[in-house]
Motif scaffolding. Structure first.
Motif, PDB file in Angstrom:
ATOM      1  N   ILE A 121      -4.081  -4.075 -20.254  1.00 40.41           N
ATOM      2  CA  ILE A 121      -4.030  -4.898 -19.038  1.00 40.41           C
ATOM      3  C   ILE A 121      -4.775  -6.207 -19.250  1.00 40.41           C
ATOM      4  N   HIS A 122      -5.966  -6.105 -19.842  1.00 43.38           N
ATOM      5  CA  HIS A 122      -6.729  -7.322 -20.131  1.00 43.38           C
ATOM      6  C   HIS A 122      -5.949  -8.266 -21.045  1.00 43.38           C
ATOM      7  N   LEU A 123      -5.433  -7.736 -22.146  1.00 44.68           N
ATOM      8  CA  LEU A 123      -4.779  -8.583 -23.149  1.00 44.68           C
ATOM      9  C   LEU A 123      -3.482  -9.185 -22.619  1.00 44.68           C
ATOM     10  N   GLU A 124      -2.686  -8.389 -21.898  1.00 45.50           N
ATOM     11  CA  GLU A 124      -1.425  -8.908 -21.372  1.00 45.50           C
ATOM     12  C   GLU A 124      -1.662  -9.990 -20.325  1.00 45.50           C
ATOM     13  N   PHE A 446     -20.597   6.959 -14.993  1.00 45.69           N
ATOM     14  CA  PHE A 446     -20.196   8.192 -15.687  1.00 45.69           C
ATOM     15  C   PHE A 446     -19.880   9.310 -14.699  1.00 45.69           C
ATOM     16  N   TYR A 447     -18.893  10.148 -15.074  1.00 46.50           N
ATOM     17  CA  TYR A 447     -18.599  11.338 -14.282  1.00 46.50           C
ATOM     18  C   TYR A 447     -19.663  12.404 -14.476  1.00 46.50           C
ATOM     19  N   GLU A 448     -20.135  12.558 -15.702  1.00 46.78           N
ATOM     20  CA  GLU A 448     -21.146  13.575 -16.028  1.00 46.78           C
ATOM     21  C   GLU A 448     -21.989  13.052 -17.185  1.00 46.78           C
ATOM     22  N   HIS A 449     -22.085  13.771 -18.295  1.00 47.24           N
ATOM     23  CA  HIS A 449     -23.019  13.390 -19.348  1.00 47.24           C
ATOM     24  C   HIS A 449     -22.543  12.201 -20.170  1.00 47.24           C
ATOM     25  N   LEU A 450     -21.199  12.022 -20.315  1.00 47.42           N
ATOM     26  CA  LEU A 450     -20.758  10.896 -21.145  1.00 47.42           C
ATOM     27  C   LEU A 450     -19.380  10.331 -20.817  1.00 47.42           C
ATOM     28  N   HIS A 451     -18.562  11.034 -20.042  1.00 45.66           N
ATOM     29  CA  HIS A 451     -17.216  10.524 -19.784  1.00 45.66           C
ATOM     30  C   HIS A 451     -17.257   9.438 -18.716  1.00 45.66           C
ATOM     31  N   LEU A 452     -16.623   8.329 -19.025  1.00 48.60           N
ATOM     32  CA  LEU A 452     -16.718   7.130 -18.205  1.00 48.60           C
ATOM     33  C   LEU A 452     -15.808   7.189 -16.986  1.00 48.60           C
ATOM     34  N   LYS A 453     -16.343   6.731 -15.869  1.00 46.76           N
ATOM     35  CA  LYS A 453     -15.512   6.475 -14.703  1.00 46.76           C
ATOM     36  C   LYS A 453     -14.678   5.211 -14.964  1.00 46.76           C
ATOM     37  N   PRO A 454     -13.653   4.954 -14.144  1.00 45.46           N
ATOM     38  CA  PRO A 454     -12.861   3.740 -14.369  1.00 45.46           C
ATOM     39  C   PRO A 454     -13.696   2.463 -14.450  1.00 45.46           C
ATOM     40  N   SER A 455     -14.764   2.387 -13.669  1.00 42.38           N
ATOM     41  CA  SER A 455     -15.617   1.191 -13.708  1.00 42.38           C
ATOM     42  C   SER A 455     -16.275   1.027 -15.076  1.00 42.38           C
ATOM     43  N   GLY A 456     -16.716   2.137 -15.668  1.00 46.77           N
ATOM     44  CA  GLY A 456     -17.321   2.074 -17.000  1.00 46.77           C
ATOM     45  C   GLY A 456     -16.289   1.839 -18.089  1.00 46.77           C
ATOM     46  N   THR A 457     -15.129   2.487 -17.941  1.00 47.81           N
ATOM     47  CA  THR A 457     -14.049   2.294 -18.919  1.00 47.81           C
ATOM     48  C   THR A 457     -13.633   0.834 -18.968  1.00 47.81           C
ATOM     49  N   GLU A 458     -13.542   0.217 -17.808  1.00 48.03           N
ATOM     50  CA  GLU A 458     -13.140  -1.201 -17.754  1.00 48.03           C
ATOM     51  C   GLU A 458     -14.140  -2.089 -18.471  1.00 48.03           C
ATOM     52  N   LEU A 459     -15.423  -1.778 -18.380  1.00 49.78           N
ATOM     53  CA  LEU A 459     -16.432  -2.586 -19.086  1.00 49.78           C
ATOM     54  C   LEU A 459     -16.237  -2.516 -20.600  1.00 49.78           C
ATOM     55  N   ILE A 460     -15.985  -1.314 -21.123  1.00 50.65           N
ATOM     56  CA  ILE A 460     -15.740  -1.166 -22.559  1.00 50.65           C
ATOM     57  C   ILE A 460     -14.472  -1.926 -22.947  1.00 50.65           C
ATOM     58  N   ALA A 461     -13.403  -1.779 -22.152  1.00 48.46           N
ATOM     59  CA  ALA A 461     -12.142  -2.456 -22.445  1.00 48.46           C
ATOM     60  C   ALA A 461     -12.311  -3.970 -22.413  1.00 48.46           C
ATOM     61  N   ARG A 462     -13.099  -4.466 -21.485  1.00 47.40           N
ATOM     62  CA  ARG A 462     -13.342  -5.915 -21.380  1.00 47.40           C
ATOM     63  C   ARG A 462     -14.045  -6.433 -22.637  1.00 47.40           C
TER      64      ARG A 462
END
Length: 625
Positions: A121-124, A446-462
């Protein structure tokens, strides 16, 4: 009288032995070659060729997990998401393979909630004139051994870039030295065993044994719990050293295998503020009586902290840390106490600042002081706008590193990524500041110990998107400004059904070992019952996820909820983009709702599958007007 035949001796004996050995090896080689020639007991390839409609595609093999997980785990064996890409790559296409474990795969969401989709999404958006093909190769519980295998195959599929997010599974992922699928601790031994077990003879024998004695299936465990073979892994132990050496060795091999294609390694992140360590151990020199006394004092400190007696709790925790510095839970609560003390001092500063400002008699200074206090006390509490003092953040990082059930990657993993990137042509994608240790990230990301919520996933993708753009010639001058986080998450197509599925998966994960066992607990949904029932049906494998999304979309459409219908139908087509009728209906609805670009994209995909369908061509023509 017959003389006994003399037994061979000396050189003649060794010659006979050599001939027999060569003959035996020759038979083995001949059998191996024959099995390969006839395709018997072949290991599952990562990529398979499939026909979709009237064109052929490459697809990630859903059975690739058979390579890495023991047969008794067949019922919970993870699979990649449905990912296809063109057999004949367009010269104008920029192809990216994204690799890693469950976070990369998108857990607890599907691939449309993953780093790879948000990267797309970012790249497109940034480069609309460039066509991107981003293939998510992430699979739960796989680590650097599997990623190395994967890249050695993927280099044959004309990649333009590799993006890797991994490090959490080095202890317990498949072939990790502390996992149930471990091959040993020595790197040489692991490689030798893998080579032997990959022989067709070995695989054929294994298949025969499994038919004679079917393995006992794992039941009542999550994949997370089922993979663990060893706990109490102290820093510097044999298992620790093996995992770290294996990780760095595999990273370097991955860089070599992908030459000359650019490769990016992301720093991995985890929940520090809101995750109590799974397991804490004390020094072997501490007696059982001393440990019990320390545990009692720790319990007292926790209670003091809960009741607001921060200073008393801090004193007890400080003493305990001096006496038992290797205890992870003590370090964690020491961090909680320092955090509480810091927030308390900030609040006191706000009150004092407001009083002083009143005496100053200037309205502007009163507002400025109060605003500073609000920003530091509230914004820092969420961890979103500023880093914490090092003295506050450090105990949380130490607690994670001392946790002896190694589900969260220790700092040494991130250090290894840094060393490899410094020594080789690989480049590091640094963790976004909000997810770095100095910000003490917690459940806001994070949802729990390490899996990212959409907000965290978006930061990594950015962050990854910026690094990818630097590899595309001319992109710096032509790239558009980045989308906001909310817009990216919205375009990812995460629906209430996805959120319900994610919450149920997280509930199941966090109520089983290594979390406190609460098998009697029952999930309580906050959404309408049809969504809850459909989500559970997906989790029970009674209905396919894409089918569930589309059926829910049709229900919304019949009820007149057209925007909700389009969201569910669009997500269905993103997950499984090879059903022409779904693509046509979604494209028509998108066009009617004014989303022309969305309509055109789905109708063009439908046309690729069925190029001569008059209904598809009619609506595609309207979308192109």
């Amino acid at each position: 009288m017959n003389r006994p035949t003399p037994r061979p001796q000396g050189a003649r004996l060794w010659l006979i032995r050599s001939i027999l050995l060569a003959f035996g090896l020759g038979l083995v080689v001949l059998l191996e070659l024959s099995l390969r020639l006839f395709g018997v007991a072949a290991p599952p390839p990562l990529v398979i060729r499939e026909t979709q409609g009237e064109f052929e595609t490459y697809q990630l093999n859903p059975e690739i997990g058979l390579r890495y997980f023991p047969p008794e785990m067949a019922s919970i064996q993870p699979k990649p998401g449905f990912q296809i890409f063109d057999v004949e790559k367009d010269p104008e296409t920029f192809r990216i393979f994204v690799l890693g474990g469950s976070t990369t795969a998108g857990f607890p969401l599907h691939t449309h909630g993953s780093i790879s989709n948000m990267l797309r999404i970012h790249l497109e958006h940034r480069l609309p004139q460039q066509r991107f093909e981003i293939i998510n190769c992430g699979i739960t519980a796989l680590n650097s051994y599997a990623v190395l295998d994967f890249v050695r195959e993927l280099v044959e599929y004309d990649p333009d870039l590799f993006l890797v997010y991994m490090g959490h599974n080095e202890f317990y992922g498949a072939l990790g030295p502390a996992s149930r699928a471990a091959f040993g601790k020595s790197q040489g031994w692991v490689r030798a065993l893998r080579w032997i077990l990959d022989l067709r003879i070995s695989r054929a024998l294994d298949e025969v044994v499994r038919k004679i004695r079917p393995p006992e299936r794992v039941q009542g465990k999550t994949l997370m719990g089922a993979m663990v073979g060893k706990t109490q892994i102290r820093e510097g132990s044999e298992v620790w050293t093996s995992a770290l050496e294996g990780f760095e060795s595999n990273l370097r091999a991955i860089v070599e295998a992908t030459e000359p294609t650019p490769i990016l390694f992301c720093e991995v992140v985890s929940n520090l503020r809101d995750q109590i360590p799974f397991e804490s151990v004390r020094s072997e020199s501490v007696s059982a009586e001393q440990a019990a006394a320390m545990d009692a004092r720790l319990a007292e400190a926790r209670e003091r902290l809960r009741s607001g007696e921060i200073e008393v709790a801090s004193q007890v925790l400080g003493d305990l840390r001096s006496e038992s510095p290797e205890h992870a839970e003590t370090a964690y609560y020491d961090g909680r106490a320092k955090l509480a003390a810091h927030l308390s001092s900030v609040e006191e500063g706000v009150e004092a600042g407001a009083e002083d400002s009143t005496e100053d008699s200037t309205e502007d200074s009163v507002q400025e002081s109060a605003q500073e206090g609000v920003e530091e006390g509230v914004a820092r509490e969420t961890g979103r706008s500023a880093a914490w003092p090092h003295s506050v953040a450090q105990p949380f990082l130490e607690a994670k590193d001392l946790d002896t059930i190694r589900f969260r990657a220790p700092s040494a993993i991130v250090d290894a990524i840094g060393r490899v990137c410094e020594d080789t042509r690989a480049e590091r994608v640094s963790a976004p500041r909000q997810l770095s240790p100095d910000w003490i990230p917690g459940t806001e990301w994070f949802y729990e110990h390490l899996h990212l919520k959409p907000s965290g996933t978006e930061l990594i993708a950015r962050a990854a998107a910026e690094s990818v753009l630097s590899k595309i010639p001319g992109s710096a001058a032509s790239a558009r400004p980045a989308l906001g986080s909310a817009a990216v998450i919205d375009r990812a197509g995460i629906t209430p059904l996805d959120e319900e599925i994610a919450e149920r998966r997280v509930f199941n994960l966090t109520h089983r070992w290594p979390y406190p066992e609460q098998r009697e607990a029952r999930f309580r949904s906050s959404r309408p019952r049809p969504i809850g029932d459909l989500a559970q049906a997906v989790l029970d494998d009674e209905v396919d996820l894409a089918e569930a999304h589309f059926s829910l979309g049709e229900a919304h459409f019949k009820a007149g909820r057209r925007s909700e219908a389009l969201l569910e139908m669009r997500t269905s087509c993103e997950i499984f983009p090879v059903v022409p009728q779904r693509l046509l209906l979604t494209g028509r609805l998108a066009l009617e709702e004014g989303e022309v670009d969305t309509a055109r994209r789905f109708l063009m995909q439908a046309s690729r599958l069925v190029p001569h369908d008059p209904e598809i061509q009619k609506w595609l023509g309207r979308a192109r007007q």
